[in-house]
Design an enzyme around this catalytic site. Structure first.
Site, PDB file in Angstrom:
ATOM      1  N   HIS A 191       0.583 -40.814 -16.872  1.00  0.00           N
ATOM      2  CA  HIS A 191       1.472 -39.800 -16.281  1.00  0.00           C
ATOM      3  C   HIS A 191       1.756 -40.176 -14.830  1.00  0.00           C
ATOM      4  O   HIS A 191       0.880 -40.708 -14.132  1.00  0.00           O
ATOM      5  CB  HIS A 191       0.811 -38.421 -16.366  1.00  0.00           C
ATOM      6  CG  HIS A 191       1.763 -37.329 -16.042  1.00  0.00           C
ATOM      7  ND1 HIS A 191       2.093 -37.009 -14.739  1.00  0.00           N
ATOM      8  CD2 HIS A 191       2.500 -36.520 -16.823  1.00  0.00           C
ATOM      9  CE1 HIS A 191       2.982 -36.026 -14.752  1.00  0.00           C
ATOM     10  NE2 HIS A 191       3.255 -35.713 -16.004  1.00  0.00           N
ATOM     11  N   GLU A 219       1.831 -38.530 -12.234  1.00  0.00           N
ATOM     12  CA  GLU A 219       0.891 -37.940 -11.275  1.00  0.00           C
ATOM     13  C   GLU A 219      -0.389 -38.785 -11.193  1.00  0.00           C
ATOM     14  O   GLU A 219      -0.985 -38.930 -10.126  1.00  0.00           O
ATOM     15  CB  GLU A 219       0.584 -36.485 -11.670  1.00  0.00           C
ATOM     16  CG  GLU A 219       1.793 -35.594 -11.389  1.00  0.00           C
ATOM     17  CD  GLU A 219       1.934 -34.388 -12.298  1.00  0.00           C
ATOM     18  OE1 GLU A 219       0.970 -34.014 -12.986  1.00  0.00           O
ATOM     19  OE2 GLU A 219       3.043 -33.808 -12.329  1.00  0.00           O
ATOM     20  N   ASN A 244       1.763 -30.214 -21.687  1.00  0.00           N
ATOM     21  CA  ASN A 244       0.863 -30.847 -20.721  1.00  0.00           C
ATOM     22  C   ASN A 244       0.479 -29.764 -19.717  1.00  0.00           C
ATOM     23  O   ASN A 244       1.251 -29.440 -18.829  1.00  0.00           O
ATOM     24  CB  ASN A 244       1.588 -32.015 -20.039  1.00  0.00           C
ATOM     25  CG  ASN A 244       0.755 -32.646 -18.942  1.00  0.00           C
ATOM     26  OD1 ASN A 244      -0.433 -32.369 -18.819  1.00  0.00           O
ATOM     27  ND2 ASN A 244       1.386 -33.504 -18.141  1.00  0.00           N
ATOM     28  N   SER A 256      10.981 -30.983 -16.543  1.00  0.00           N
ATOM     29  CA  SER A 256      11.669 -29.679 -16.509  1.00  0.00           C
ATOM     30  C   SER A 256      12.371 -29.330 -17.818  1.00  0.00           C
ATOM     31  O   SER A 256      13.440 -28.720 -17.814  1.00  0.00           O
ATOM     32  CB  SER A 256      12.637 -29.611 -15.325  1.00  0.00           C
ATOM     33  OG  SER A 256      11.935 -29.760 -14.099  1.00  0.00           O
ATOM     34  N   GLU A 304       9.613 -39.933 -18.560  1.00  0.00           N
ATOM     35  CA  GLU A 304       9.639 -38.806 -17.631  1.00  0.00           C
ATOM     36  C   GLU A 304      10.138 -39.266 -16.266  1.00  0.00           C
ATOM     37  O   GLU A 304       9.365 -39.830 -15.491  1.00  0.00           O
ATOM     38  CB  GLU A 304       8.231 -38.225 -17.469  1.00  0.00           C
ATOM     39  CG  GLU A 304       7.609 -37.721 -18.749  1.00  0.00           C
ATOM     40  CD  GLU A 304       6.515 -36.702 -18.468  1.00  0.00           C
ATOM     41  OE1 GLU A 304       6.673 -35.549 -18.874  1.00  0.00           O
ATOM     42  OE2 GLU A 304       5.530 -37.047 -17.807  1.00  0.00           O
ATOM     43  N   GLY A 364       8.629 -31.014 -12.703  1.00  0.00           N
ATOM     44  CA  GLY A 364       8.246 -29.854 -11.910  1.00  0.00           C
ATOM     45  C   GLY A 364       9.263 -29.465 -10.857  1.00  0.00           C
ATOM     46  O   GLY A 364       8.981 -28.644  -9.995  1.00  0.00           O
ATOM     47  N   LYS A 374      -1.755 -29.766 -17.468  1.00  0.00           N
ATOM     48  CA  LYS A 374      -2.171 -30.262 -16.146  1.00  0.00           C
ATOM     49  C   LYS A 374      -3.420 -29.516 -15.652  1.00  0.00           C
ATOM     50  O   LYS A 374      -4.262 -29.163 -16.473  1.00  0.00           O
ATOM     51  CB  LYS A 374      -0.996 -30.169 -15.155  1.00  0.00           C
ATOM     52  CG  LYS A 374       0.265 -30.839 -15.709  1.00  0.00           C
ATOM     53  CD  LYS A 374       1.359 -31.034 -14.693  1.00  0.00           C
ATOM     54  CE  LYS A 374       2.571 -31.665 -15.360  1.00  0.00           C
ATOM     55  NZ  LYS A 374       3.627 -32.016 -14.428  1.00  0.00           N
TER      56      LYS A 374
HETATM   57  P1  PGA Z   1       7.421 -30.227 -16.168  1.00  0.00           P
HETATM   58  O1  PGA Z   1       6.302 -31.375 -16.335  1.00  0.00           O
HETATM   59  O2  PGA Z   1       7.865 -29.853 -17.546  1.00  0.00           O
HETATM   60  O3  PGA Z   1       6.698 -29.115 -15.466  1.00  0.00           O
HETATM   61  O4  PGA Z   1       8.522 -30.810 -15.358  1.00  0.00           O
HETATM   62  C1  PGA Z   1       6.455 -32.367 -17.308  1.00  0.00           C
HETATM   63  C2  PGA Z   1       5.320 -33.339 -17.201  1.00  0.00           C
HETATM   64  O5  PGA Z   1       4.922 -33.672 -16.076  1.00  0.00           O
HETATM   65  O6  PGA Z   1       4.784 -33.809 -18.223  1.00  0.00           O
END
Ligand code: PGA
Length: 251
Positions: free
Chosen positions: A96, A98, A9, A214, A168, A174, A11
């Site tokens: 997601h 976000e 992903n 992560s 998630e 992140g 982003k």
């Molecule tokens: P990350 O993001 O691996 O940077 O923690 C995962 C995601 O948001 O899909």
């Protein structure tokens, strides 16, 4: 039999030139390899068509990171599921955290987006997960159940069979703070039981449930070794071939 999937992903990262370089670089290193999982990259809308044309999409599936909750019409700035499918992309990441948090995507909006994705032949990678306060209050099982129920329980068995779920935990995204493989396995098994109660044991068993938050080269092996963890949705570590490849090879 359910599929194992490692999905990136990206982003809001990479210009078109950078994205093409990353995607073709991954395509190159995977040429001589037979990964034990499907590989997907979730790229910005602007990159979809160019990347789908530049790589072997039988080896690397291309995903959008969102899609409109409308089919077509006067919705300036939106990108529909049909438009995404027309680029050669086969997946769309939906729900997601976000998008839920910053763009106010409700379970109802997400239900519409899932339906439109399926109607247009896209595989939704549907994200769920609790925030830290919910985990600390012991509410994480309830939270994921509600998210699944609100957006997926209206699906027919046939459509549900096409959905990929990504668990998630928001506190792990992140942050460098990964869920332990015990925590991931526990909640993945719970999600699968919730799916089984609604869609039946076979459908639940066939559903791919990814872990995200992560995930990296160091922890991927441990996570995907668990029986209910069928792969990962990877943000930061999907932005370079050097970091992403070892996660693919964790299977
Ligand atoms: P990350 O993001 O691996 O940077 O923690 C995962 C995601 O948001 O899909």
């Amino acid at each position: 039999m359910r599929k194992n999937i490692i999905a990136g992903n990206w982003k809001l990262n990479t210009t078109l030139a950078e994205g093409l370089e990353l995607a073709t670089g991954l395509n190159e290193v995977l040429k001589g390899k037979s990964p034990k999982c499907d590989v997907v990259i979730g790229v910005p809308f602007t990159h979809l068509a160019s990347i789908a044309a530049a790589i072997d999409t039988r080896k690397i599936g291309v995903a959008a990171q969102n899609s409109a909750d409308k089919e077509k019409g006067a919705f300036t700035g939106e990108v529909s599921a049909a438009m995404i499918a027309s680029t050669g992309a086969k997946y769309v990441i939906l729900g997601h955290s976000e998008r839920r948090a910053y763009y106010h995507e409700t379970p109802e909006i997400l239900q519409t987006k899932v339906n439109l994705a399926l109607a247009n032949g896209l595989t939704p990678i549907f994200c769920i997960g609790e925030v830290l306060e919910e985990r600390e209050a012991g509410k994480h099982f309830q939270v994921v159940d509600k998210q699944v129920e609100a957006s997926l329980f209206e699906l027919s068995a046939e459509d549900f069979a096409k959905v990929v779920i990504a668990y998630e935990p928001v506190w792990a995204i992140g942050t460098g703070k990964t869920a332990t493989s015990d925590q991931a396995e526990e909640i993945h098994a719970h999600i699968r039981a919730t799916l089984a109660a609604k869609f039946g044991a076979k459908a639940a068993d066939d559903c791919t449930i990814l872990y995200g938050g992560s995930m990296n080269a160091g922890n991927a092996k441990d996570l995907v070794s668990r029986p209910n963890v069928d792969g990962g949705l990877i943000g930061g570590a999907s932005l370079s071939v050097a970091n992403f490849l070892p996660i693919i090879e964790a299977f």
